[in-house]
Enzyme design. Structure first.
Site, PDB file in Angstrom:
ATOM      1  N   GLY A 178       0.985  -1.223   0.008  1.00 43.57           N
ATOM      2  CA  GLY A 178      -0.046  -0.021  -0.145  1.00 43.57           C
ATOM      3  C   GLY A 178       0.936   1.224   0.071  1.00 43.57           C
ATOM      4  O   GLY A 178       1.923   1.188   0.028  1.00 43.57           O
ATOM      5  N   GLY A 182       7.834  -6.873  -6.133  1.00 45.48           N
ATOM      6  CA  GLY A 182       7.180  -7.994  -7.024  1.00 45.48           C
ATOM      7  C   GLY A 182       6.516  -7.425  -8.096  1.00 45.48           C
ATOM      8  O   GLY A 182       6.491  -6.123  -8.476  1.00 45.48           O
ATOM      9  N   ASP A 183       5.508  -7.954  -8.629  1.00 46.21           N
ATOM     10  CA  ASP A 183       4.575  -7.473  -9.740  1.00 46.21           C
ATOM     11  C   ASP A 183       4.033  -6.199  -9.266  1.00 46.21           C
ATOM     12  O   ASP A 183       3.984  -5.237 -10.247  1.00 46.21           O
ATOM     13  CB  ASP A 183       3.680  -8.482 -10.221  1.00 46.21           C
ATOM     14  CG  ASP A 183       2.687  -9.088  -9.377  1.00 46.21           C
ATOM     15  OD1 ASP A 183       2.842  -8.900  -7.969  1.00 46.21           O
ATOM     16  OD2 ASP A 183       2.083 -10.175  -9.638  1.00 46.21           O
ATOM     17  N   THR A 210      10.869 -12.190  -6.252  1.00 46.22           N
ATOM     18  CA  THR A 210       9.764 -13.097  -6.206  1.00 46.22           C
ATOM     19  C   THR A 210      10.409 -14.474  -5.745  1.00 46.22           C
ATOM     20  O   THR A 210      11.498 -14.959  -6.000  1.00 46.22           O
ATOM     21  CB  THR A 210       9.098 -13.624  -7.318  1.00 46.22           C
ATOM     22  OG1 THR A 210       8.186 -14.648  -6.880  1.00 46.22           O
ATOM     23  CG2 THR A 210       9.616 -13.776  -8.608  1.00 46.22           C
ATOM     24  N   ILE A 211       9.847 -14.818  -4.389  1.00 49.20           N
ATOM     25  CA  ILE A 211      10.548 -16.142  -3.834  1.00 49.20           C
ATOM     26  C   ILE A 211      10.012 -17.312  -4.698  1.00 49.20           C
ATOM     27  O   ILE A 211      10.724 -18.270  -4.815  1.00 49.20           O
ATOM     28  CB  ILE A 211      10.103 -16.397  -2.377  1.00 49.20           C
ATOM     29  CG1 ILE A 211      11.068 -17.152  -1.532  1.00 49.20           C
ATOM     30  CG2 ILE A 211       8.554 -16.868  -2.360  1.00 49.20           C
ATOM     31  CD1 ILE A 211      10.505 -17.025  -0.020  1.00 49.20           C
ATOM     32  N   ASP A 212       8.985 -16.994  -5.531  1.00 44.79           N
ATOM     33  CA  ASP A 212       8.452 -18.310  -6.220  1.00 44.79           C
ATOM     34  C   ASP A 212       9.158 -18.755  -7.635  1.00 44.79           C
ATOM     35  O   ASP A 212       8.841 -19.540  -8.047  1.00 44.79           O
ATOM     36  CB  ASP A 212       6.915 -17.969  -6.695  1.00 44.79           C
ATOM     37  CG  ASP A 212       6.125 -17.884  -5.278  1.00 44.79           C
ATOM     38  OD1 ASP A 212       6.220 -18.431  -4.475  1.00 44.79           O
ATOM     39  OD2 ASP A 212       5.246 -16.974  -5.470  1.00 44.79           O
ATOM     40  N   MET A 216       4.215 -22.561   0.122  1.00 46.21           N
ATOM     41  CA  MET A 216       3.895 -21.414  -0.624  1.00 46.21           C
ATOM     42  C   MET A 216       4.013 -21.371  -2.062  1.00 46.21           C
ATOM     43  O   MET A 216       4.542 -22.444  -2.449  1.00 46.21           O
ATOM     44  CB  MET A 216       4.671 -20.190   0.010  1.00 46.21           C
ATOM     45  CG  MET A 216       6.266 -20.347  -0.278  1.00 46.21           C
ATOM     46  SD  MET A 216       7.220 -19.447   0.747  1.00 46.21           S
ATOM     47  CE  MET A 216       6.720 -17.920   0.823  1.00 46.21           C
ATOM     48  N   GLY A 217       3.506 -20.408  -2.771  1.00 44.34           N
ATOM     49  CA  GLY A 217       3.698 -20.490  -4.083  1.00 44.34           C
ATOM     50  C   GLY A 217       2.297 -20.045  -5.093  1.00 44.34           C
ATOM     51  O   GLY A 217       2.604 -19.853  -5.943  1.00 44.34           O
TER      52      GLY A 217
END
Ligand SMILES: Nc1ncnc2c1ncn2[C@@H]1O[C@H](COP(=O)(O)OP(=O)(O)O)[C@@H](O)[C@H]1O
Ligand SMILES: O=P(O)(O)OC[C@H]1O[C@](O)(COP(=O)(O)O)[C@@H](O)[C@@H]1O
Length: 285
Positions: A166, A190-191, A219-221, A264-265
């Protein structure tokens, strides 16, 4: 040109045989008489070896590696890397770094590398940390960053700058950049963060400011197809294996025991898949 949400239209350049370059915006798009300078690495006693690896200004990287004989050349991206010419003199640079969005292992390492790279390689002495994400631009004081300040931060988790979700107010952020005289903005996130970064760049372009905006994807993903691996992914896979190992011990210790591990993911299964492949103790994914 801007779209309705204030973001730039993709900058497309076409060439022979179906070649398409999905380019990144550049200061020279709206500053026609932009001066360039010799990259300080050219004459640097420790880093002049980089000269061998300078990237040509029109080098691009193909999106699709496997193609047929008659395939069009397809989409390409601008190749990253040090150029022979740069757009700022070292003394002129006032850089800032901000981290936004969720945490990811390695954020402090990225901050450290930015500070040390700017200072040691490019001779930049003025680098500011923006605290607590985008809102820190207009609600917090800045922290001066120098190599000594960041020397040990890669050993710590989280981000020394703090982060938030935010608080993206484009005009207040760009007012702060302009008032403080910042001319290089490094944004790690991130995005969502990158949508915000695109809006900041659009406003900077609208005001005609000589301010470079750099987005560093976090991104951790590991779900960004065009990069080899996103930072933090390896750590996530290692930690996931520890959870799997613990669940395996539990499951094996009890008759008909089952250990369940939730990873997660969201829509991305890379952490689950790599941790599973590495640990070999998983029966079903
Ligand atoms: N569409 C958007 N336009 C402008 N700013 C955005 C947008 N989406 C998210 N942001 C801002 O980016 C920051 C991080 O966003 P968030 O979605 O929480 O994390 P991430 O960058 O990890 O996806 C927040 O400060 C948020 O206000
Ligand atoms: O809690 P949310 O907003 O659904 O986010 C969950 C997502 O955030 C993450 O925890 C981290 O994602 P990023 O590192 O890409 O920001 C993902 O693993 C997960 O998919």
């Amino acid at each position: 040109m801007s779209t309705e949400n204030g973001c730039a239209e993709p900058k497309l350049v076409t060439g022979d045989a179906g070649y398409v370059l999905e380019d990144v915006p550049h200061l020279s798009d709206y500053i026609p008489d932009l001066l360039t300078y010799t990259n300080p690495l050219q004459n640097h006693h420790a880093y002049s070896v980089v000269k061998q690896y300078f990237v040509n200004v029109d080098d691009s990287v193909t999106k699709k590696i496997v193609v047929g004989r008659s395939s069009p050349r397809g989409t390409h991206f601008r190749r990253a890397g040090p150029r022979q010419k740069v757009c700022f003199e070292s003394d002129e640079v006032l850089a800032c770094i901000v981290t936004c969005g969720g945490l990811c292992p390695g954020l402090n390492t990225v901050i450290r590398e930015l500070v040390c790279g700017l200072h040691d390689m490019y001779g930049v002495n003025s680098i500011l940390g923006i605290e607590d994400g985008y809102k820190g631009f207009y609600s917090r004081n800045t922290i001066p960053l120098r190599p000594k300040v960041v020397n040990d931060i890669h050993r710590r988790g989280g981000t020394i700058l703090g982060t938030s979700r935010g608080g993206h107010n484009t005009s207040k952020i760009v007012d702060s950049i302009q008032d403080r005289g910042i001319n290089q903005v490094y944004i790690i996130g991130g995005d969502g963060t990158h949508k915000g970064a695109a809006m900041i760049f659009e406003e900077i372009r609208r005001r005609g400011l000589k301010v470079a905006v750099v987005g560093i994807p976090k991104t951790i993903d590991n779900d960004i197809p065009v990069i080899d691996k996103s930072f933090g992914f390896d750590t996530a896979v290692e930690e996931a294996q520890r959870a799997i190992n613990a669940a395996h011990v539990e499951g094996e210790s009890i008759e008909n025991g089952i250990g369940v591990v939730k990873l997660m993911g969201r829509d991305s299964g890379f952490i689950a898949m790599y941790a599973t492949l590495a640990s070999r103790d998983v029966a079903a994914v």
